[in-house]
Design a protein around this motif. Sequence first.
Motif, mmCIF file in Angstrom:
data_model
loop_
_atom_site.group_PDB
_atom_site.id
_atom_site.type_symbol
_atom_site.label_atom_id
_atom_site.label_comp_id
_atom_site.label_asym_id
_atom_site.label_seq_id
_atom_site.Cartn_x
_atom_site.Cartn_y
_atom_site.Cartn_z
ATOM 1 N N LEU A 111 0.935 -1.181 0.084
ATOM 2 C CA LEU A 111 -0.014 -0.193 -0.093
ATOM 3 C C LEU A 111 0.845 1.232 0.085
ATOM 4 C CD1 LEU A 111 -2.919 0.803 0.232
ATOM 5 C CD2 LEU A 111 -2.582 0.934 2.640
ATOM 6 N N ALA A 112 0.790 2.218 -1.049
ATOM 7 C CA ALA A 112 1.488 3.273 -1.209
ATOM 8 C C ALA A 112 0.799 4.387 -1.329
ATOM 9 C CB ALA A 112 2.543 3.159 -2.170
ATOM 10 N N MET A 113 0.979 5.428 -0.288
ATOM 11 C CA MET A 113 0.415 6.847 -0.518
ATOM 12 C C MET A 113 1.231 7.735 -1.076
ATOM 13 S SD MET A 113 -1.915 8.966 2.451
ATOM 14 C CE MET A 113 -3.090 8.026 2.618
ATOM 15 N N ILE A 114 0.938 8.527 -2.060
ATOM 16 C CA ILE A 114 1.779 9.601 -2.462
ATOM 17 C C ILE A 114 0.960 10.916 -2.368
ATOM 18 C CG2 ILE A 114 3.053 10.350 -4.446
ATOM 19 C CD1 ILE A 114 3.916 7.290 -3.696
ATOM 20 N N ALA A 115 1.547 11.885 -1.393
ATOM 21 C CA ALA A 115 0.941 12.965 -1.108
ATOM 22 C C ALA A 115 1.884 13.716 0.125
ATOM 23 C CB ALA A 115 -0.354 12.892 -0.360
ATOM 24 N N PRO A 116 1.937 14.935 0.035
ATOM 25 C CA PRO A 116 2.566 15.848 0.625
ATOM 26 C C PRO A 116 2.442 15.384 2.426
ATOM 27 C CG PRO A 116 1.810 17.178 -0.654
ATOM 28 C CD PRO A 116 1.146 15.907 -0.850
ATOM 29 N N HIS A 117 1.193 15.134 2.773
ATOM 30 C CA HIS A 117 0.771 14.952 3.992
ATOM 31 C C HIS A 117 1.219 13.340 4.323
ATOM 32 C CE1 HIS A 117 -2.944 13.145 2.086
ATOM 33 N NE2 HIS A 117 -3.182 12.734 3.097
#
Length: 271
Positions: free
Chosen positions: A203-209
């Motif tokens: 699971l990968a989240m790509i976002a500044p936060h």
Amino acid sequence: MFDSVPPLALLQRSTGAAHVVLGPRGLVDLAQGGSAKAMLPRMTAGLPEIVFLNTAGGLASGDRLSFAVTLRSGARALATTQTAERAYRAEDAPAQAEVRLTVGENGWLDWLPQETILFDGARLDRETTVDLAPGAGCLLLEMIVLGRLAMGEHPHRLHLRDRRVVQQAGRVVHHDALALDDAALPRLEGAALLNGARCLATLAMIAPHAPDLLARARAALDEPGVTSAASALPGRLVIRCLARDDWPLRRQVNRLLAALRPDPLPRIWQV
């Protein structure tokens, strides 16, 4: 007249492509052909959903399948698949699968497909590419199951080339690749690889936060029978999970998604 079987090269192959374009107010365009279909169920809560389906029932030698999503500026959506994808035994060229995801400025996409089951002798080349505009973000899930444990299946022959690439403003910000073949399968039992696991998820989240959610993600990694780890880099959160059975893995993934996102799980999922 039914005693002979035509050579593999003469057998009909499955081809399908589906592309959905959404704007902030809903559907802009829908194109689908062959074995690939896309459905947009009516939602009363959470993100708008896109559900892809491969009507061929799985991927075999020479099959080609393509799913694509384009979100216009400011649009937000969740895309998933109706059921697990199955890669069957292939004696000739690998099946080809591609996922193309484009997220406009300040948009967001959750790409949460159900698991891919690899049967003995499966041959699959798959590439997932994400193009993020400035201010856009995404959450990407990939689950792989090596045979069906309940059926006593254990792959002894396999070819998998699975690659996920995320670009933002023309720069690669996330690159994740997995390769499995016949020679690698006997080594998967080692502690440095799968350590006896038959199911894996990333699971990968790509976002500044995204890095700010590391502690929350680690607190949710408590499913019995699942070995997990989470790490964060600037603009990224990556979580990997291993299990011997797919149901504990699915429960762990469900718990992670509930911790990391405010919206309900995909309605199509069997939870």
